[in-house]
Design a protein around this motif. Structure first.
Motif, PDB file in Angstrom:
ATOM      1  N   GLU A 170       0.844  -1.196   0.000  1.00  0.00           N
ATOM      2  CA  GLU A 170       0.000   0.000   0.000  1.00  0.00           C
ATOM      3  C   GLU A 170       0.878   1.244   0.000  1.00  0.00           C
ATOM      4  O   GLU A 170       1.822   1.330   0.787  1.00  0.00           O
ATOM      5  CB  GLU A 170      -0.827  -0.063   1.294  1.00  0.00           C
ATOM      6  CG  GLU A 170      -1.996   0.826   1.376  1.00  0.00           C
ATOM      7  CD  GLU A 170      -2.917   0.410   2.536  1.00  0.00           C
ATOM      8  OE1 GLU A 170      -3.899  -0.306   2.280  1.00  0.00           O
ATOM      9  OE2 GLU A 170      -2.640   0.780   3.685  1.00  0.00           O
ATOM     10  N   GLY A 186      -4.731   9.090   2.838  1.00  0.00           N
ATOM     11  CA  GLY A 186      -5.265   7.984   2.051  1.00  0.00           C
ATOM     12  C   GLY A 186      -4.215   6.953   1.693  1.00  0.00           C
ATOM     13  O   GLY A 186      -3.044   7.057   2.086  1.00  0.00           O
ATOM     14  N   PRO A 218     -13.206   2.667  18.035  1.00  0.00           N
ATOM     15  CA  PRO A 218     -12.885   4.037  18.456  1.00  0.00           C
ATOM     16  C   PRO A 218     -12.694   4.975  17.275  1.00  0.00           C
ATOM     17  O   PRO A 218     -12.636   4.530  16.120  1.00  0.00           O
ATOM     18  CB  PRO A 218     -11.578   3.877  19.232  1.00  0.00           C
ATOM     19  CG  PRO A 218     -11.051   2.541  18.886  1.00  0.00           C
ATOM     20  CD  PRO A 218     -12.169   1.703  18.372  1.00  0.00           C
ATOM     21  N   SER A 224     -10.321   4.593  13.788  1.00  0.00           N
ATOM     22  CA  SER A 224      -9.892   3.189  13.735  1.00  0.00           C
ATOM     23  C   SER A 224     -10.149   2.617  12.343  1.00  0.00           C
ATOM     24  O   SER A 224      -9.916   1.433  12.104  1.00  0.00           O
ATOM     25  CB  SER A 224     -10.636   2.371  14.793  1.00  0.00           C
ATOM     26  OG  SER A 224     -12.032   2.462  14.588  1.00  0.00           O
ATOM     27  N   THR A 268     -13.493   4.063   6.413  1.00  0.00           N
ATOM     28  CA  THR A 268     -12.724   3.482   5.317  1.00  0.00           C
ATOM     29  C   THR A 268     -13.210   2.059   5.016  1.00  0.00           C
ATOM     30  O   THR A 268     -13.414   1.687   3.858  1.00  0.00           O
ATOM     31  CB  THR A 268     -11.223   3.455   5.703  1.00  0.00           C
ATOM     32  OG1 THR A 268     -10.837   4.784   6.063  1.00  0.00           O
ATOM     33  CG2 THR A 268     -10.368   2.950   4.573  1.00  0.00           C
ATOM     34  N   ASP A 319     -22.603   8.831  11.728  1.00  0.00           N
ATOM     35  CA  ASP A 319     -21.518   9.614  12.315  1.00  0.00           C
ATOM     36  C   ASP A 319     -21.641  11.084  11.905  1.00  0.00           C
ATOM     37  O   ASP A 319     -21.354  11.427  10.761  1.00  0.00           O
ATOM     38  CB  ASP A 319     -20.169   9.046  11.843  1.00  0.00           C
ATOM     39  CG  ASP A 319     -18.997   9.767  12.484  1.00  0.00           C
ATOM     40  OD1 ASP A 319     -19.232  10.665  13.308  1.00  0.00           O
ATOM     41  OD2 ASP A 319     -17.845   9.423  12.169  1.00  0.00           O
ATOM     42  N   PRO A 327     -20.309   6.764  14.813  1.00  0.00           N
ATOM     43  CA  PRO A 327     -19.299   7.646  15.396  1.00  0.00           C
ATOM     44  C   PRO A 327     -18.460   6.888  16.423  1.00  0.00           C
ATOM     45  O   PRO A 327     -18.988   6.033  17.144  1.00  0.00           O
ATOM     46  CB  PRO A 327     -20.139   8.727  16.083  1.00  0.00           C
ATOM     47  CG  PRO A 327     -21.511   8.188  16.217  1.00  0.00           C
ATOM     48  CD  PRO A 327     -21.672   7.051  15.264  1.00  0.00           C
ATOM     49  N   GLY A 328     -17.158   7.217  16.475  1.00  0.00           N
ATOM     50  CA  GLY A 328     -16.266   6.519  17.407  1.00  0.00           C
ATOM     51  C   GLY A 328     -16.703   6.699  18.858  1.00  0.00           C
ATOM     52  O   GLY A 328     -16.525   5.800  19.685  1.00  0.00           O
ATOM     53  N   GLY A 339      -2.477   2.029   8.844  1.00  0.00           N
ATOM     54  CA  GLY A 339      -2.479   3.287   8.094  1.00  0.00           C
ATOM     55  C   GLY A 339      -3.419   4.335   8.671  1.00  0.00           C
ATOM     56  O   GLY A 339      -3.342   5.510   8.316  1.00  0.00           O
TER      57      GLY A 339
HETATM   58  N1  LIG Z   1      -4.717   2.237   5.100  1.00  0.00           N
HETATM   59  C1  LIG Z   1      -4.742   3.557   5.261  1.00  0.00           C
HETATM   60  N2  LIG Z   1      -3.720   4.313   4.827  1.00  0.00           N
HETATM   61  C2  LIG Z   1      -3.728   5.657   4.997  1.00  0.00           C
HETATM   62  N3  LIG Z   1      -4.700   6.323   5.602  1.00  0.00           N
HETATM   63  C3  LIG Z   1      -5.750   5.614   6.061  1.00  0.00           C
HETATM   64  C4  LIG Z   1      -5.832   4.198   5.917  1.00  0.00           C
HETATM   65  N4  LIG Z   1      -6.989   3.776   6.472  1.00  0.00           N
HETATM   66  C5  LIG Z   1      -7.612   4.873   6.927  1.00  0.00           C
HETATM   67  N5  LIG Z   1      -6.877   5.976   6.690  1.00  0.00           N
HETATM   68  C6  LIG Z   1      -7.201   7.357   7.047  1.00  0.00           C
HETATM   69  O1  LIG Z   1      -7.232   7.446   8.471  1.00  0.00           O
HETATM   70  C7  LIG Z   1      -8.242   8.363   8.886  1.00  0.00           C
HETATM   71  C8  LIG Z   1      -9.191   7.681   9.847  1.00  0.00           C
HETATM   72  O2  LIG Z   1      -9.880   6.651   9.163  1.00  0.00           O
HETATM   73  P1  LIG Z   1     -11.465   6.561   9.141  1.00  0.00           P
HETATM   74  O3  LIG Z   1     -12.101   7.855   8.825  1.00  0.00           O
HETATM   75  O4  LIG Z   1     -11.813   5.397   8.301  1.00  0.00           O
HETATM   76  O5  LIG Z   1     -11.697   6.228  10.681  1.00  0.00           O
HETATM   77  P2  LIG Z   1     -13.045   6.222  11.512  1.00  0.00           P
HETATM   78  O6  LIG Z   1     -12.896   5.124  12.494  1.00  0.00           O
HETATM   79  O7  LIG Z   1     -14.210   6.200  10.618  1.00  0.00           O
HETATM   80  O8  LIG Z   1     -12.930   7.615  12.241  1.00  0.00           O
HETATM   81  P3  LIG Z   1     -14.075   8.475  13.033  1.00  0.00           P
HETATM   82  O9  LIG Z   1     -14.765   7.581  13.980  1.00  0.00           O
HETATM   83  O10 LIG Z   1     -13.247   9.501  13.702  1.00  0.00           O
HETATM   84  O11 LIG Z   1     -14.953   9.041  11.947  1.00  0.00           O
HETATM   85  C9  LIG Z   1      -8.928   8.840   7.613  1.00  0.00           C
HETATM   86  O12 LIG Z   1      -8.377  10.078   7.246  1.00  0.00           O
HETATM   87  C10 LIG Z   1      -8.585   7.756   6.586  1.00  0.00           C
HETATM   88  O13 LIG Z   1      -8.593   8.254   5.264  1.00  0.00           O
END
Ligand SMILES: Nc1ncnc2c1ncn2[C@@H]1O[C@H](COP(=O)(O)OP(=O)(O)OP(=O)(O)O)[C@@H](O)[C@H]1O
Length: 466
Positions: A36, A76, A136, A139, A143, A165, A257-258, A318
């Motif tokens: 990745e 990303g 959380p 986490s 994505t 969320d 939401p987390g 990530g």
């Molecule tokens: N494999 C990855 N590589 C790089 N960035 C990533 C990866 N997976 C997720 N991210 C980034 O990390 C951040 C957090 O991910 P994400 O929004 O999916 O988390 P979430 O658990 O939905 O967060 P929240 O509860 O705060 O909305 C985002 O900016 C997402 O684009």
């Protein structure tokens, strides 16, 4: 500058650097299979990525060969199952990037294939999996939801995606909760894309169901507004599923939401409420061992007809923490995109409208009336709770968002509270002398006579129009 029809309004450019042409200096980056390329690019900077050979995807959406993708204010990753060569432009400085050897993609793909098996089994009349994603903050829930949605669409499905969320909007602005059936591929750069609730869109549209929440963190109000809204949303989603065989078979993907995964003393009120209202039968827990074991204990002894499978997935390495400053910039970018589109090619043309004070029916939760009172009002069927107070425009209203409900201004207050949302309008200017308000609306037409709700979240967006 975008020039808007109407009052010769101009929108400040979304981001001068982002709109500039592709960076001149590029380099190539080879990715071997199952690796990745991760990057973090702040707002105001742009990174471009082009797939030169092989195959690559961005959170489940395949890259088209030789197409230039631009990212700004994004964290990303580009993943390759079989290896690829990328051309990267605009790196260096405050853009960080690296190639990750370990990714969570195998686990995510396996999760998709298990859901596909359930969808296959979902014969006529039987419903597909109802999936909830918890964990959380940061986490990787959103994505993962996005990847599952993309893979389902690629498998010819039409999943119903529900975003509970408020921190991040889906097909709407932050502060809202929404649901939509996805049948087209998710856009690499624009994420969930736009919808008719925003404005005319060049990509296939999704008609979302939107409710206004107007609060950033459900735990702060003890879930007392959150829960009834979840109930409303679940009822509406269920009735849409009844009308849509494809979505019924593909099932639900619910992002949360987390904050609700923190729980109180091992009790996760809001999560349990979502599971029961949406009849969830699969819960993916991102990371968080403790939440996984608490939920497993809670749901392990149910009769087989009510089985809720709790599955733990590793959070991707990530995933990045997003501080409040970044989240605020992200919200403002989402709101800007809601009115103006994501970039030059998909420029939307919001309408500027002048409204007299008396034509606007703005409500906000009554001063001194807390969430508990609102909740009591929910419990108190039969009575007419006095939830909102009318607001006469003042300069403080400037730069705020108003939710346009489907309720009429003289409807009972609980009808206003329970109404879904037609869209949002932005208060560009308040002229107290002339008693006029300048509004920005994604949709042409008259100033809506409906009840308008003023929330406390998201925050004001100064300078949306100049
Ligand atoms: N494999 C990855 N590589 C790089 N960035 C990533 C990866 N997976 C997720 N991210 C980034 O990390 C951040 C957090 O991910 P994400 O929004 O999916 O988390 P979430 O658990 O939905 O967060 P929240 O509860 O705060 O909305 C985002 O900016 C997402 O684009």
């Amino acid at each position: 500058m975008l020039s808007l029809p109407g009052l010769n309004l101009t929108a400040p450019p979304l981001d001068p650097v982002a709109l500039a042409s592709a960076p001149a200096i590029t380099r190539t980056q080879d990715l071997s299979p199952n690796k990745e390329f991760r990057f973090e690019v702040p707002f105001g900077r742009t990174i471009t990525i082009k797939l030169l050979s092989g195959t690559a995807e961005y959170f489940g959406t395949e890259f088209a060969p030789n197409q230039l993708y631009s990212f700004s204010g994004t964290k990303g990753a580009v993943y390759s199952w079989h290896g690829c060569r990328l051309e990267i432009g605009g790196s260096g400085g405050d853009v960080s990037e690296y190639v990750a050897e370990e990714t969570g993609m195998m686990g995510y793909a396996n999760a998709h294939f298990s859901l596909e098996a359930l969808r296959e089994r979902a014969a006529h009349g039987i419903e597909g999996p109802r999936v909830l994603i918890v964990g959380p903050e940061n986490s990787g829930k959103t994505t993962f939801t996005r990847i599952l949605t993309s893979y389902a669409v690629k498998s010819g499905r039409q999943p119903m995606v529900v975003n509970l969320d408020p921190r991040q909007g889906m097909l709407s602005v932050p502060g809202s909760m929404s649901a939509a059936a996805f049948s087209s591929i998710i856009d690499v750069e624009d994420g969930w894309g736009s919808s008719p609730i925003s404005g005319p869109s060049p990509i296939p549209v999704k008609m979302p169901l939107v409710y206004h929440y107007g609060i950033g963190n459900p735990e702060l109000e003890n879930g007392k507004i959150f829960k009834p809204l979840v109930t409303r949303m679940a009822l509406a989603v269920m009735s849409r599923l009844e009308e849509d065989r494809m979505s019924k078979q593909a099932g639900l993907l619910i992002d949360t939401p987390g904050a609700i995964s923190a729980g109180k003393g091992g009790v996760y009120d809001n999560i349990e409420h979502i599971i029961s209202e949406f009849s969830v039968n699969i819960v993916f827990v991102m990371g968080m061992e403790r939440l996984y074991s608490d939920l497993t204990r809670k749901y392990s002894n149910l009769p087989s007809s009510d089985t809720v499978n709790i599955i733990r997935l590793d959070s991707s390495g990530g995933c990045v923490q997003r501080d409040e400053e970044y989240m605020k910039a992200l919200r403002q970018a989402q709101i800007r995109a809601y009115f103006f589109g994501n970039n030059d090619e998909v420029a939307l043309a919001p309408q500027s409208q002048m409204a007299d004070f008396e034509d606007l029916h703005i409500f906000k939760i009554k001063e001194g009336q807390d969430a508990n009172a609102l909740f009591r009002a929910y419990d108190d069927f039969g009575s007419t709770p006095d939830i909102y107070e009318r607001v006469t425009p003042t300069p403080e209203l400037q730069n705020s968002l108003l939710a346009v409900t489907t309720a009429a201004a003289n409807d009972r207050q609980e009808m206003i509270r329970d109404a879904s949302i037609r869209g949002y309008i932005y208060v560009a200017d308040v002229d107290e002398t002339k008693k006029k308000v300048r509004l920005l609306s994604p949709q042409p037409g008259q100033t809506p006579p409906n009840a308008l709700i003023l929330g406390s979240f998201p925050e004001d967006v100064p300078g949306l129009v100049s």
